[in-house]
Scaffold this motif. Sequence first.
Motif, PDB file in Angstrom:
ATOM      1  N   ILE A 329       0.843  -1.205   0.000  1.00 13.12           N
ATOM      2  CA  ILE A 329       0.000   0.000   0.000  1.00 13.12           C
ATOM      3  C   ILE A 329       0.877   1.253   0.000  1.00 13.12           C
ATOM      4  N   LEU A 330       1.866   1.285   0.889  1.00 11.08           N
ATOM      5  CA  LEU A 330       2.761   2.450   0.964  1.00 11.08           C
ATOM      6  C   LEU A 330       3.481   2.683  -0.366  1.00 11.08           C
ATOM      7  N   ARG A 331       3.899   1.582  -0.971  1.00 12.76           N
ATOM      8  CA  ARG A 331       4.615   1.689  -2.244  1.00 12.76           C
ATOM      9  C   ARG A 331       3.742   2.330  -3.315  1.00 12.76           C
ATOM     10  N   LEU A 332       2.501   1.884  -3.419  1.00  9.81           N
ATOM     11  CA  LEU A 332       1.628   2.428  -4.464  1.00  9.81           C
ATOM     12  C   LEU A 332       1.131   3.833  -4.136  1.00  9.81           C
ATOM     13  N   VAL A 333       0.958   4.124  -2.858  1.00  8.02           N
ATOM     14  CA  VAL A 333       0.529   5.464  -2.466  1.00  8.02           C
ATOM     15  C   VAL A 333       1.615   6.489  -2.782  1.00  8.02           C
ATOM     16  N   THR A 334       2.867   6.118  -2.555  1.00  4.03           N
ATOM     17  CA  THR A 334       3.973   7.084  -2.672  1.00  4.03           C
ATOM     18  C   THR A 334       4.646   7.082  -4.042  1.00  4.03           C
ATOM     19  N   GLU A 335       4.417   6.017  -4.847  1.00  7.16           N
ATOM     20  CA  GLU A 335       5.064   5.936  -6.166  1.00  7.16           C
ATOM     21  C   GLU A 335       4.004   6.013  -7.267  1.00  7.16           C
ATOM     22  N   LYS A 336       3.633   7.231  -7.630  1.00  7.17           N
ATOM     23  CA  LYS A 336       2.590   7.430  -8.634  1.00  7.17           C
ATOM     24  C   LYS A 336       2.936   6.816  -9.987  1.00  7.17           C
ATOM     25  N   PRO A 337       4.167   6.940 -10.494  1.00  4.90           N
ATOM     26  CA  PRO A 337       4.486   6.307 -11.789  1.00  4.90           C
ATOM     27  C   PRO A 337       4.263   4.801 -11.778  1.00  4.90           C
ATOM     28  N   LEU A 338       4.632   4.131 -10.689  1.00  6.95           N
ATOM     29  CA  LEU A 338       4.400   2.689 -10.585  1.00  6.95           C
ATOM     30  C   LEU A 338       2.910   2.404 -10.567  1.00  6.95           C
ATOM     31  N   ARG A 339       2.168   3.156  -9.801  1.00  4.19           N
ATOM     32  CA  ARG A 339       0.712   2.975  -9.713  1.00  4.19           C
ATOM     33  C   ARG A 339       0.074   3.082 -11.091  1.00  4.19           C
ATOM     34  N   GLU A 340       0.478   4.091 -11.852  1.00  6.90           N
ATOM     35  CA  GLU A 340      -0.094   4.312 -13.184  1.00  6.90           C
ATOM     36  C   GLU A 340       0.336   3.227 -14.165  1.00  6.90           C
ATOM     37  N   SER A 341       1.575   2.775 -14.060  1.00  7.17           N
ATOM     38  CA  SER A 341       2.062   1.715 -14.946  1.00  7.17           C
ATOM     39  C   SER A 341       1.332   0.395 -14.694  1.00  7.17           C
ATOM     40  N   LEU A 342       1.183   0.027 -13.428  1.00 11.55           N
ATOM     41  CA  LEU A 342       0.465  -1.208 -13.086  1.00 11.55           C
ATOM     42  C   LEU A 342      -0.977  -1.153 -13.575  1.00 11.55           C
ATOM     43  N   ALA A 343      -1.610   0.014 -13.412  1.00  9.65           N
ATOM     44  CA  ALA A 343      -3.006   0.181 -13.830  1.00  9.65           C
ATOM     45  C   ALA A 343      -3.151  -0.006 -15.341  1.00  9.65           C
ATOM     46  N   LYS A 344      -2.240   0.583 -16.093  1.00  9.03           N
ATOM     47  CA  LYS A 344      -2.283   0.478 -17.556  1.00  9.03           C
ATOM     48  C   LYS A 344      -2.078  -0.966 -18.007  1.00  9.03           C
ATOM     49  N   GLN A 345      -1.091  -1.634 -17.421  1.00  9.60           N
ATOM     50  CA  GLN A 345      -0.816  -3.020 -17.802  1.00  9.60           C
ATOM     51  C   GLN A 345      -1.925  -3.966 -17.335  1.00  9.60           C
ATOM     52  N   ALA A 346      -2.581  -3.626 -16.238  1.00 10.24           N
ATOM     53  CA  ALA A 346      -3.707  -4.435 -15.758  1.00 10.24           C
ATOM     54  C   ALA A 346      -4.821  -4.468 -16.799  1.00 10.24           C
ATOM     55  N   GLU A 347      -5.157  -3.296 -17.328  1.00 13.62           N
ATOM     56  CA  GLU A 347      -6.217  -3.225 -18.339  1.00 13.62           C
ATOM     57  C   GLU A 347      -5.840  -4.013 -19.580  1.00 13.62           C
ATOM     58  N   ILE A 348      -4.605  -3.890 -20.021  1.00 14.38           N
ATOM     59  CA  ILE A 348      -4.150  -4.621 -21.212  1.00 14.38           C
ATOM     60  C   ILE A 348      -4.263  -6.130 -20.991  1.00 14.38           C
ATOM     61  N   ALA A 349      -3.816  -6.593 -19.814  1.00 13.82           N
ATOM     62  CA  ALA A 349      -3.823  -8.027 -19.524  1.00 13.82           C
ATOM     63  C   ALA A 349      -5.230  -8.601 -19.480  1.00 13.82           C
TER      64      ALA A 349
END
Length: 373
Positions: A329-349
Motif C-alpha cells: 500500500i505504501l509503495r503504491l501510495v507514494t510511487e505514482k508512476p508505478l501505480r499508473e504503470s500497473l493500472a495500464k498493464q492491468a487493463e491490457i492483460a
Amino acid sequence: MNKSKMKILHAIRQGKIGGGETHVLDLVQELSKNDFESVVLAFTDGPLITELNKLGIKTHVILTEKPFDIGVWKEVRQLMIAEGIDLLHAHGTRAQSNTFWGARKLGIPVVYTVHGWSFHPNQNALVKKLRILSERFLVAKADVTICVSTNNLNEGRSNFPMNPAVVIKNGINFTKFNPDRSFGSLRAEFDIDEETLIVGYIARITAQKDPFTFIEAIAKVPDELNVKFLIVGDGDLKIQTVALAERLKVMHKVIFSGFRQDIPDLLSIFDIYCLPSLWEGLPIGLLEAMAMRKATISSAVNGTKEVIEDGVNGLLIEPKDAVGLRNAILRLVTEKPLRESLAKQAEIAVKKDYSISKMTLQIEDLYKKIKNR
C-alpha cells in the motif's frame, strides 16, 4: 417454447451477489437467445433474483443454506420436470450437491463449474479430507467439469480423477467496466475530497477474503498520508471487522459501506484495489478492477497468480501478511508512476484474456457438444 433451443437450468447457491453470482448474471445475458433459454435456481433470495427478474430471466428460489440438503432434492427434481430442462449447469458446491440427484434421475446432463474448491489450505486436516471426498463425488456426477483457472484444474486433478474437465476463464463485460466512460463521482457521497487517495476493498466480508489482515495493515499505515480506506460489502465477519477497526483505532481513515451494485462507479473513484484473499478460483472482482484500469494488490493464491504478474500488472503479497500488505500500500501510495504503470498493464492483460464474449462462446460450444452426443 421452441424446442430447437436448449433449456438450461443455472443453479447457484444464493441470491446475494458475489463472484459466482456475478458470473451467472453475466452469462445468462450473453448466451445466444436463438440457441438457449435460461432459467435460474438460487437457494436463497436476494438482489441477484431481483436483477434477473428485471432482465426477464425466469427464476426460482428453493430455500436452503446447506450443501447436500436431501430435504430439497425432490423439489429440485420437480422443478426440472415442470420447466422441461434439457441441461443443468450447477455453479459451485452447494448448487451441484443439491441438484445432481434430480438431474441424474431424469437423465439430464450436468455441467459443474468450480468457482474455487470447497477445500483449501486453511482448513483443519479432517475438514479438508471430507471436502475433498465430497468434491470428488460431485465431479463424478458431472458430465463435464469447468474450472475457472488452470490452477484449480491442477489442484483438483492432484486429489481425484477429473475427466472430462476443461478450463474456461471468467470473462468481464468491457462495456460495463469501461474506465473511459463517464461516471457520477461517489467521492461526495463518502465525503472524500479529490486530493485524497482511495484504497478500496469490495468483497463479501468472510474468512476467505481475510478482512482482518486488511484492517491490521491499515493500522500500520502512517496517519500523515492522505489516504482513505473504503470497505464495501457485507458478510458474516462484518461485525468483527468493524470491531477490529475500532480496537486498532483506525475508524478515522476507514469507511464501511454495505452491499452495493454500482461496482463500476465505485471502482472509478478507487486509486488502489486490494484483495487479500486466502484462496480464490479466479476472482471476478479483481478482473473488474483491472478492466477499470486500477492498480491492484492481491494475495498470491490459486487463480490470482494466473492473472497477476508481480510488479508488472499488479502487486502480489503472501496471504495473512499484514506487514507485506502495508508495504505494498505504501509503495503504491507514494510511487505514482508505478501505480499508473500497473493500472495500464492491468487493463491490457485483462482485455487480452478475460472477455465475456470469449467465455460465453466457449460455454456455448460445450453445451452444443453435450447436446450432440
